[in-house]
Design a protein around this motif. Structure first.
Motif, PDB file in Angstrom:
ATOM      1  N   UNK A   1       0.827  -0.989  -0.062  1.00  0.00           N
ATOM      2  CA  UNK A   1       0.118   0.002   0.038  1.00  0.00           C
ATOM      3  C   UNK A   1       0.891   1.246  -0.038  1.00  0.00           C
ATOM      4  N   UNK A   2       0.364   2.459  -0.509  1.00  0.00           N
ATOM      5  CA  UNK A   2       1.002   3.590  -0.587  1.00  0.00           C
ATOM      6  C   UNK A   2       0.676   4.334   0.496  1.00  0.00           C
ATOM      7  N   UNK A   3       1.754   5.208   1.053  1.00  0.00           N
ATOM      8  CA  UNK A   3       1.222   6.081   2.024  1.00  0.00           C
ATOM      9  C   UNK A   3       0.313   7.130   1.905  1.00  0.00           C
ATOM     10  N   UNK A   4       0.266   7.499   0.569  1.00  0.00           N
ATOM     11  CA  UNK A   4      -0.930   8.323   0.163  1.00  0.00           C
ATOM     12  C   UNK A   4      -2.435   7.993   0.606  1.00  0.00           C
ATOM     13  N   UNK A   5      -2.531   6.513   0.449  1.00  0.00           N
ATOM     14  CA  UNK A   5      -3.718   5.847   0.728  1.00  0.00           C
ATOM     15  C   UNK A   5      -4.152   5.941   2.129  1.00  0.00           C
ATOM     16  N   UNK A   6      -3.063   5.459   3.028  1.00  0.00           N
ATOM     17  CA  UNK A   6      -3.326   5.551   4.469  1.00  0.00           C
ATOM     18  C   UNK A   6      -3.418   7.002   4.846  1.00  0.00           C
ATOM     19  N   UNK A   7      -2.858   7.983   4.314  1.00  0.00           N
ATOM     20  CA  UNK A   7      -2.879   9.611   4.602  1.00  0.00           C
ATOM     21  C   UNK A   7      -4.580   9.821   4.310  1.00  0.00           C
ATOM     22  N   UNK A   8      -4.869   9.431   3.075  1.00  0.00           N
ATOM     23  CA  UNK A   8      -6.347   9.888   2.876  1.00  0.00           C
ATOM     24  C   UNK A   8      -7.305   9.145   3.701  1.00  0.00           C
ATOM     25  N   UNK A   9      -6.938   8.020   4.198  1.00  0.00           N
ATOM     26  CA  UNK A   9      -7.933   7.352   5.224  1.00  0.00           C
ATOM     27  C   UNK A   9      -8.070   8.108   6.657  1.00  0.00           C
ATOM     28  N   UNK A  10      -6.847   8.318   7.021  1.00  0.00           N
ATOM     29  CA  UNK A  10      -6.513   8.911   8.378  1.00  0.00           C
ATOM     30  C   UNK A  10      -7.172  10.482   8.159  1.00  0.00           C
ATOM     31  N   UNK A  11      -7.083  11.057   6.995  1.00  0.00           N
ATOM     32  CA  UNK A  11      -7.794  12.625   6.664  1.00  0.00           C
ATOM     33  C   UNK A  11      -9.167  12.278   6.915  1.00  0.00           C
ATOM     34  N   UNK A  12      -9.998  11.213   6.515  1.00  0.00           N
ATOM     35  CA  UNK A  12     -11.168  11.010   6.539  1.00  0.00           C
ATOM     36  C   UNK A  12     -11.717  10.835   8.027  1.00  0.00           C
ATOM     37  N   UNK A  13     -10.947   9.782   8.712  1.00  0.00           N
ATOM     38  CA  UNK A  13     -11.389   9.594  10.067  1.00  0.00           C
ATOM     39  C   UNK A  13     -11.261  11.099  10.980  1.00  0.00           C
ATOM     40  N   UNK A  58      -1.451  17.172  11.487  1.00  0.00           N
ATOM     41  CA  UNK A  58      -0.493  17.807  10.839  1.00  0.00           C
ATOM     42  C   UNK A  58       0.905  17.139  10.813  1.00  0.00           C
ATOM     43  N   UNK A  59       1.201  16.633  12.123  1.00  0.00           N
ATOM     44  CA  UNK A  59       2.546  15.810  12.154  1.00  0.00           C
ATOM     45  C   UNK A  59       2.276  14.381  11.349  1.00  0.00           C
ATOM     46  N   UNK A  60       1.222  13.867  11.564  1.00  0.00           N
ATOM     47  CA  UNK A  60       0.977  12.598  10.863  1.00  0.00           C
ATOM     48  C   UNK A  60       1.076  13.013   9.249  1.00  0.00           C
ATOM     49  N   UNK A  61       0.765  14.008   8.765  1.00  0.00           N
ATOM     50  CA  UNK A  61       0.738  14.357   7.214  1.00  0.00           C
ATOM     51  C   UNK A  61       2.241  14.474   6.771  1.00  0.00           C
ATOM     52  N   UNK A  62       3.010  15.235   7.704  1.00  0.00           N
ATOM     53  CA  UNK A  62       4.310  15.465   7.414  1.00  0.00           C
ATOM     54  C   UNK A  62       5.159  14.040   7.496  1.00  0.00           C
ATOM     55  N   UNK A  63       4.755  13.270   8.388  1.00  0.00           N
ATOM     56  CA  UNK A  63       5.687  12.006   8.585  1.00  0.00           C
ATOM     57  C   UNK A  63       5.488  11.331   7.374  1.00  0.00           C
ATOM     58  N   UNK A  64       3.989  11.094   6.779  1.00  0.00           N
ATOM     59  CA  UNK A  64       3.551  10.172   5.777  1.00  0.00           C
ATOM     60  C   UNK A  64       3.959  10.608   4.449  1.00  0.00           C
ATOM     61  N   UNK A  65       4.483  12.018   4.388  1.00  0.00           N
ATOM     62  CA  UNK A  65       5.215  12.418   3.076  1.00  0.00           C
ATOM     63  C   UNK A  65       6.648  11.991   3.242  1.00  0.00           C
ATOM     64  N   UNK A  66       7.033  11.833   4.227  1.00  0.00           N
ATOM     65  CA  UNK A  66       8.480  11.158   4.344  1.00  0.00           C
ATOM     66  C   UNK A  66       8.691   9.864   4.023  1.00  0.00           C
ATOM     67  N   UNK A  67       7.435   9.114   4.182  1.00  0.00           N
ATOM     68  CA  UNK A  67       7.336   7.543   4.223  1.00  0.00           C
ATOM     69  C   UNK A  67       7.399   7.157   2.792  1.00  0.00           C
ATOM     70  N   UNK A  68       7.825   6.024   2.362  1.00  0.00           N
ATOM     71  CA  UNK A  68       7.770   5.401   1.056  1.00  0.00           C
ATOM     72  C   UNK A  68       7.170   4.154   1.074  1.00  0.00           C
ATOM     73  N   UNK A  69       7.104   3.468   2.230  1.00  0.00           N
ATOM     74  CA  UNK A  69       6.462   2.012   2.298  1.00  0.00           C
ATOM     75  C   UNK A  69       5.387   1.899   3.586  1.00  0.00           C
ATOM     76  N   UNK A  70       4.110   1.204   3.178  1.00  0.00           N
ATOM     77  CA  UNK A  70       3.359   0.915   4.500  1.00  0.00           C
ATOM     78  C   UNK A  70       3.103  -0.524   4.436  1.00  0.00           C
TER      79      UNK A  70
END
Length: 189
Positions: A1-13, A58-70
């Protein structure tokens, strides 16, 4: 899974968590400033909770921008973080209905400790998923703010039984510390 998908899910929750919190705010009974007085403690609790949830987002968002793998461990660590944050509306409602009393204020501290721990688990899971060359590992650093936060939350949780107002003041101070931008992940954009 890509970090972007996890970020989108987290944004929604997180959007749902914030929506639930605002829906818990009562409408003042009256059209003058005096009618706001009974809801001011709940408005203050909502503001503190909103800012705390916003800081995590905000911190989650920045951290997932640095992540490459989930991987699966990252997903479950993220779910643990979201679970802890989903308890915030319940506590805000409790404080709003019962007032600034020891047990609800201490429970808020326990949830802040839980959220901080879950965020730490998420960092560790991301680092483990990416290995020693992880950009998240490089960005995390010494974690001084995190340790100060945990000490503040634990102290405030205990002090809530002495004076809930002192505990709230400590929660506000820790939150204010996090309003200073954290540049650890900024260079990965």
């Amino acid at each position: 899974m890509k970090p972007e998908r996890l970020a989108a899910f987290t944004d929604g929750v997180i959007a749902i968590i914030i929506t639930i919190m605002v829906l818990e705010l009562p409408t003042p009974h009256g059209a003058d400033l005096a009618s706001l007085k009974p809801v001011l403690p709940l408005l203050a609790a909502y503001l503190l909770a909103f800012v705390n949830v916003g800081i995590y987002w905000s911190n989650h968002h920045h951290m997932l921008q640095a992540a490459k793998k989930v991987n699966g461990a990252v997903l479950w660590a993220n779910n643990a973080l979201l679970f802890s944050l989903s308890l915030v509306p319940f506590l805000i409602r409790w404080i709003g209905e019962e007032g600034v009393h020891a047990l609800p204020v201490a429970a808020y501290g326990v949830v802040l400790i839980l959220a901080a721990f879950c965020y730490y688990l998420l960092e560790r899971a991301l680092i483990a998923a990416e290995g020693e060359e992880s950009r998240v590992k490089e960005a995390v650093g010494a974690k001084q703010k995190e340790w100060v936060s945990l000490i503040g939350y634990a102290t405030a949780t205990g002090l809530a039984f002495v004076s809930p107002y002192i505990a709230v003041a400590i929660y506000v101070a820790v939150t204010a510390m996090w309003l200073i931008p954290d540049r650890r992940f900024e260079f990965w954009r």
